[in-house]
Design a protein around this motif. Structure first.
Motif, PDB file in Angstrom:
ATOM      1  N   PHE A   1       0.825  -1.212   0.000  1.00 32.28           N
ATOM      2  CA  PHE A   1       0.000   0.000   0.000  1.00 32.28           C
ATOM      3  C   PHE A   1       0.856   1.257   0.000  1.00 32.28           C
ATOM      4  N   GLY A   2       2.129   1.127   0.357  1.00 28.41           N
ATOM      5  CA  GLY A   2       2.964   2.315   0.385  1.00 28.41           C
ATOM      6  C   GLY A   2       4.439   1.979   0.380  1.00 28.41           C
TER       7      GLY A   2
ATOM      8  N   THR B   1       1.716   6.386  -0.844  1.00 22.35           N
ATOM      9  CA  THR B   1       0.805   5.301  -1.162  1.00 22.35           C
ATOM     10  C   THR B   1       0.741   5.071  -2.674  1.00 22.35           C
TER      11      THR B   1
ATOM     12  N   PHE C   1      -6.325  -2.102   1.155  1.00 20.07           N
ATOM     13  CA  PHE C   1      -5.855  -1.146   0.156  1.00 20.07           C
ATOM     14  C   PHE C   1      -5.949  -1.782  -1.220  1.00 20.07           C
TER      15      PHE C   1
ATOM     16  N   PHE D   1      -9.399   2.172   0.759  1.00 18.92           N
ATOM     17  CA  PHE D   1      -8.282   2.338   1.688  1.00 18.92           C
ATOM     18  C   PHE D   1      -8.866   2.439   3.088  1.00 18.92           C
TER      19      PHE D   1
END
Length: 412
Positions: free
Chosen positions: A47-48, A92, A111, A121
């Motif tokens: 997700f990031g 993200t 996510f 999210f």
């Protein structure tokens, strides 16, 4: 150690090391001196990515724990914990940002950023504070973007906001009630408790008390979301907030641009994958770093186009930043001079971020923009040095060879 800049070179060090290896950008590619990237857990969704960081921050999944570094991925389901003096900024996958404050703990529970109705999210904030600048999920599925705490759910309206779960300990220290707070910097949020909602506008702070230990109906009224008269004193800017303030001003446009690029054809995303800009950037940087390590000045010069624009920004002895623009010939002279007397050279790239450059409305695999953070150290004329810098390059495919047409380095 700081070096005084002059046009012929950077004191004893020479310009080329700031341009090609003495910089510590916020995203760099690991070299043979750095630790290999952590493999993704089976079936995990990223997700990031860690963009900025100071202090110790860990990601825990089950019994496995890892210390995060700049450039590391963070996956859905991992419990992220920041030490009391630690901070980080995550980018993200939908061009949003999550800034992690000291003593914060959270889990990204869901996510998906695939430009589908199922995108969403959901992040659970256990304790501490985040600054969240929403990405393009907020534009395609606003109702699916939520921050969840023990006492409230926070929805967004294309937003830059700061949810805060005040622990019992910090509540006592600051003389504020325990619970969930949310400060809106831009856009708007909605705090929800059951069927009750509260809209929060820019400059305002919403609050919901921590759940009462008793379930008596008479106490439910104090658990409803309310607007506070002023911003609580425990809201203080983070180390990276100046940079985040600048990004927030154009965040909606940037995330929209990335989403539009994704939609352009089957395509932009596919073309980028086929081109593999990150792999090309890493290969190019490895060649550059290898030439520096060997002291091969001519090989370094050959990696820059004859019309390359080069800029170096360095610290003077008084701490002021000075920028100088150079032509390729000037770069060559500084590079050759810098190679003399170089000993015990070592470098470590922290991370590298590379993207295709969108020219004339199209994505083609002939120009790449890359940013990289690198730490260099060694001895120059017997004197030890260590530099950390952020490097930025535009590399272009010319006559079958990738060369830099633009290079910029900033000493950190």
């Amino acid at each position: 150690m700081e070096w005084t800049f002059n046009r012929a070179g950077l004191g004893a060090l020479g310009l080329c090391f700031l341009l090609m290896g003495a910089a510590l950008p916020s995203q760099a590619t690991p070299t043979s001196n750095s630790t290999a990237a952590t493999p993704a857990p089976a079936g995990a969704t990223r997700f990031g990515t860690v963009w900025r960081m100071r202090g110790e921050i860990t990601a825990v999944r089950g019994s496995a724990s890892r210390k995060l570094r700049e450039g590391d991925p963070v996956y859905v389901g991992e419990r992220v914990r920041a030490a009391p003096q630690a901070e980080a900024v995550l980018r993200t996958e939908d061009a949003g940002v999550v800034a992690v404050r000291p003593s914060t703990e959270f889990i990204a529970e869901k996510f998906a950023a695939e430009d589908k109705p199922s995108d969403g999210f959901t992040m659970r904030l256990v304790t501490g504070s985040l600054r969240v600048i929403s990405g393009w999920i907020a534009q395609t599925n606003r109702s699916g973007h939520n921050i969840v705490t023990a006492s409230a759910t926070i929805g967004i309206r294309g937003t830059d906001h700061e949810p805060y779960v005040l622990s019992p300990e910090l509540a006592r220290e600051t003389s504020n009630p325990e619970g969930t707070y949310d400060k809106v910097n831009r856009g708007g949020t909605t705090m929800k408790v059951g069927d009750n909602t509260l809209d929060i506008d820019p400059g305002k702070v919403g609050f919901v008390r921590a759940p009462a230990k008793t379930k008596e109906r008479a106490l439910l009224t104090i658990l409803l979301p309310v607007l506070l008269d002023k911003v609580p004193s425990f809201y203080v800017p983070g180390e990276f907030d100046t940079e985040l303030d600048r990004y927030s001003q154009t965040a909606d446009q940037e995330s929209k641009k990335q989403l539009e690029q994704r939609r352009k054809s089957p395509d932009a995303a596919t073309a980028a994958a086929a081109c593999a800009p990150t792999d090309i950037a890493k290969t190019w940087l490895a060649q550059l770093d290898g030439a520096i390590a060997k002291g091969d000045a001519q090989a370094i010069i050959a990696m820059f186009a004859p019309d390359a624009a080069v800029r170096a920004t360095v610290k003077e002895k008084d701490g002021k930043m000075t920028s100088v623009d150079l032509l390729r010939d000037e770069l060559a002279q500084s590079t050759i001079a810098a190679m003399k007397g170089l000993k015990d050279y070592k470098q470590r790239r922290v991370w590298t971020d590379a993207r295709l450059t969108d020219l004339s409305g199209g994505m083609t695999c002939d120009r790449i923009s890359l940013r990289s953070v690198v730490v260099e150290q060694g001895k120059q004329s017997g004197k030890p040095y260590r530099f950390e810098s952020l490097e930025q390059y535009s590399i272009e495919l010319r006559a079958g060879k990738w060369v830099a047409v633009k290079a910029e380095t900033t000493q950190q």
